[in-house]
Design an enzyme around this catalytic site. Structure first.
Site, PDB file in Angstrom:
ATOM      1  N   ASP A 170      56.750  15.595  32.142  1.00 53.99           N
ATOM      2  CA  ASP A 170      56.128  15.056  30.987  1.00 53.99           C
ATOM      3  C   ASP A 170      56.762  15.537  29.749  1.00 53.99           C
ATOM      4  OD1 ASP A 170      54.412  13.741  29.080  1.00 53.99           O
ATOM      5  OD2 ASP A 170      52.873  15.105  29.166  1.00 53.99           O
ATOM      6  N   LYS A 180      56.912  15.918  22.731  1.00 54.75           N
ATOM      7  CA  LYS A 180      56.437  17.217  22.821  1.00 54.75           C
ATOM      8  C   LYS A 180      57.315  18.160  22.085  1.00 54.75           C
ATOM      9  CE  LYS A 180      53.843  17.115  27.096  1.00 54.75           C
ATOM     10  NZ  LYS A 180      52.499  17.131  26.510  1.00 54.75           N
ATOM     11  N   ASP A 185      52.305  10.341  24.516  1.00 52.08           N
ATOM     12  CA  ASP A 185      51.826  11.845  25.370  1.00 52.08           C
ATOM     13  C   ASP A 185      50.580  11.880  25.854  1.00 52.08           C
ATOM     14  OD1 ASP A 185      52.793  14.406  26.115  1.00 52.08           O
ATOM     15  OD2 ASP A 185      51.904  15.247  24.108  1.00 52.08           O
ATOM     16  N   GLU A 210      49.796  10.044  28.404  1.00 52.42           N
ATOM     17  CA  GLU A 210      49.945   9.168  29.494  1.00 52.42           C
ATOM     18  C   GLU A 210      49.278   9.536  30.724  1.00 52.42           C
ATOM     19  OE1 GLU A 210      50.950  12.853  30.819  1.00 52.42           O
ATOM     20  OE2 GLU A 210      51.517  12.161  28.969  1.00 52.42           O
ATOM     21  N   ARG A 217      46.073   9.679  31.162  1.00 54.94           N
ATOM     22  CA  ARG A 217      44.601   8.758  31.336  1.00 54.94           C
ATOM     23  C   ARG A 217      45.289   7.023  31.678  1.00 54.94           C
ATOM     24  NH1 ARG A 217      42.937  10.414  25.274  1.00 54.94           N
ATOM     25  NH2 ARG A 217      44.113  12.179  26.224  1.00 54.94           N
TER      26      ARG A 217
END
Length: 532
Positions: free
Chosen positions: A302, A309, A379, A381, A383
């Site tokens: 991620d 991030k 960010d 992602e 859910r």
């Protein structure tokens, strides 16, 4: 063979925890201690009671002192031990010098490990087992009285043995290493002295299955993401599931497109590694029981996507697929343990990367079943892939119980720290069952509210739902994420475990190891074992 292929092969091997055997003989009469096969003997001490001047010896400690001819209580005092759970001190005994010197411990194991057992509760004994594992790492055979005869009945003895073995096996874990020459794997065995009986043997087996599930989660989550892409995870799941006799289904990009899995496809669009969805089903031979579906978030790496991030936050993101590893380990362990319920694991797998095809804040995607979702933050992602998987499970799998597990929100770890997962649910009995399982396994949860007043956080003016609140004043990031997920479970009995806090650790502590912790696998297995 390329380095990537070599690494894939090495990390494709399923590792198992050390062996554990029961040995009915005690320290006094065990022939094992004199045959040269045991490297260390572990005995237990407990804290002082009110009015006592010394630590409290426990079963096996006085016998070991008599057989070795050593005042172990004095050694414990001199070492500064308090008897607290998690303490361990190793006494290295000198070898004879010359043939004329006769020492009382000649021919016996040259190490004695003094282990604190605290109040001898399951938590304390689990910590004692973990301390023993770390104190004896690298030894090939360890005989232990730790936890022996803590209780006088067989059921109590079984619970004590299970806690010690769980702690020992969990703390014995070491992360897999990618090296030019594979490191030697020490074959370790824990021998429980003075214990036998069917209930104790069954408890040890249960501990081994649960620890093995946790090892699998840790191995998968600790695997670097240049190796562990969605296709790799899907292949590992297929191989392990097929070997265990499970029914396995893997959906690739073509099937995901045809099935309308817009969330998974959007998240995975920016990566060169295409997404997958995996279903594995265990059906008990006797039939009957309930159908429990476990959905696990599987983001194999991620970056945050276009809502990228910070560098520091990206470092541990190889573990962002821990939820999918928990779901996989749970269904495999359920099959191994022979639980009487049908169990299905659903693994939505994608890599949230940055590329020319990345999805954007402001986009509207359509997830399985037709619900449209406005994207506010790429960010968030997790859910999205869970929404696809939950909606698909509700529509096609007909579960009696639907549980999802995910390293979902930083808000959960900010609110609850690193030792509790956030638990949400629509069914009081389901929540109570998960809370009870958490208490028994030491994988703790905290029941959180689905606050009705926060529903406005998932409202959108351009789509059916908005997946991240527009108004930051609402707060409650873990709660609003759960409210979003609830929209995709229909009328099912549903629970959501946000393991963002306890799913990762920056250091070893008791049975928890640095890196991916494997949190959730033992909890869910215990829940399934106890489910009516």
């Amino acid at each position: 063979m390329s380095p990537r292929t070599t690494a894939r092969t090495v990390l494709g091997v399923l590792r198992t925890p050390p062996a554990v055997t029961l040995h009915g003989a005690t320290v006094v009469d065990s022939p094992l201690l004199a045959d040269g096969s045991v490297d260390a003997v572990a005995v237990q001490v407990a804290p002082r009671r009110d009015g006592d001047d010394a630590l409290q010896p426990r079963s096996g400690t006085p016998q070991a002192a008599a057989r070795y001819g050593i005042d172990l209580a004095e050694l414990a005092e001199r070492a500064g031990l308090t008897g607290a759970a998690g303490e361990a001190f190793t006494v290295h005994l000198p070898l004879p010098v010359g043939s004329s010197v006769a020492l009382p411990w000649a021919g016996l194991p040259p190490r004695i490990v003094l282990v604190g057992v605290g109040d001898e509760s399951p938590t304390a004994l689990r910590r004692a087992g973990a301390a023993l594992a770390r104190a004896t790492r690298g030894l090939r055979r360890v005989a232990a009285t730790v936890g022996a005869q803590t209780h006088h009945d067989e059921q109590g003895a079984a619970l004590a043995a299970r806690a010690v073995v769980e702690g020992y096996l969990l703390a014995a874990y070491t992360p897999p290493r990618l090296t030019a020459e594979p490191a030697e794997q020490v074959t370790t065995e824990l021998v429980l002295l003075g214990r036998d009986g069917e209930q104790v043997a069954a408890a040890v087996d249960a501990a081994r299955i649960g620890a093995g599930a946790t090892w699998l989660v840790r191995d998968l989550a600790n695997t670097p993401s240049n190796i562990k892409d969605p296709a790799w995870m899907a292949d590992r799941a297929r191989r392990l599931g097929s070997k265990a006799g499970l029914d396995v289904q893997v959906l690739g990009p073509r099937e995901l497109t045809a099935g309308g899995f817009g969330g998974i496809l959007a998240v995975g669009a920016g990566s060169a590694s295409s997404p997958r969805l995996v279903r594995l089903t265990y059906t008990p031979a006797a039939g009957g029981g309930r159908h429990v579906v476990v959905v696990g978030k599987g983001i194999t790496y991620d970056t945050g996507g276009l809502s990228i991030k910070p560098r520091e936050a990206m470092v541990p993101m190889k573990t962002d697929m821990a939820g999918s590893a928990v779901a996989l380990a749970t269904v495999l362990a359920a099959a191994q343990a022979g639980v009487p319920h049908k169990v299905t694991a659903v693994l939505p797998l994608a890599e949230n990367h940055v590329g020319a095809a990345s999805y954007r804040p402001g986009d509207v995607v359509t997830v399985h079943g037709g619900t449209t979702v406005e994207i506010a933050n790429t960010d968030a992602e997790g859910r999205l892939v869970l929404a696809d998987a939950l909606a698909w499970a509700d529509a096609t799998l007909d579960p009696d119980v639907l549980v999802d597990v995910a390293t979902l929100t930083g808000a959960a770890s900010l609110g609850l720290g690193k030792q509790h997962a956030a638990l949400y649910g629509t069914d009081d009995a389901l929540v109570a069952g998960l809370e009870a399982a958490a208490e028994r396994t030491g994988e703790l949860v905290w029941h959180m509210p689905l606050v009705a007043d926060y529903e406005e956080a998932v409202r959108s003016s351009v789509a059916d739902l908005r997946h991240v609140p527009e108004d930051r004043r609402i707060g409650g990031g873990s709660i609003t994420a759960a409210l979003f997920l609830r929209r995709f479970v229909g009328e099912r009995s549903w629970a959501h475990l946000d393991i963002a806090g306890p799913g990762r650790s920056t250091s070893d502590k008791h049975e928890v190891t640095e890196g991916a912790t494997g949190f959730g696998a033992r909890l869910l297995l215990e829940f399934l074992t106890s489910l009516d």
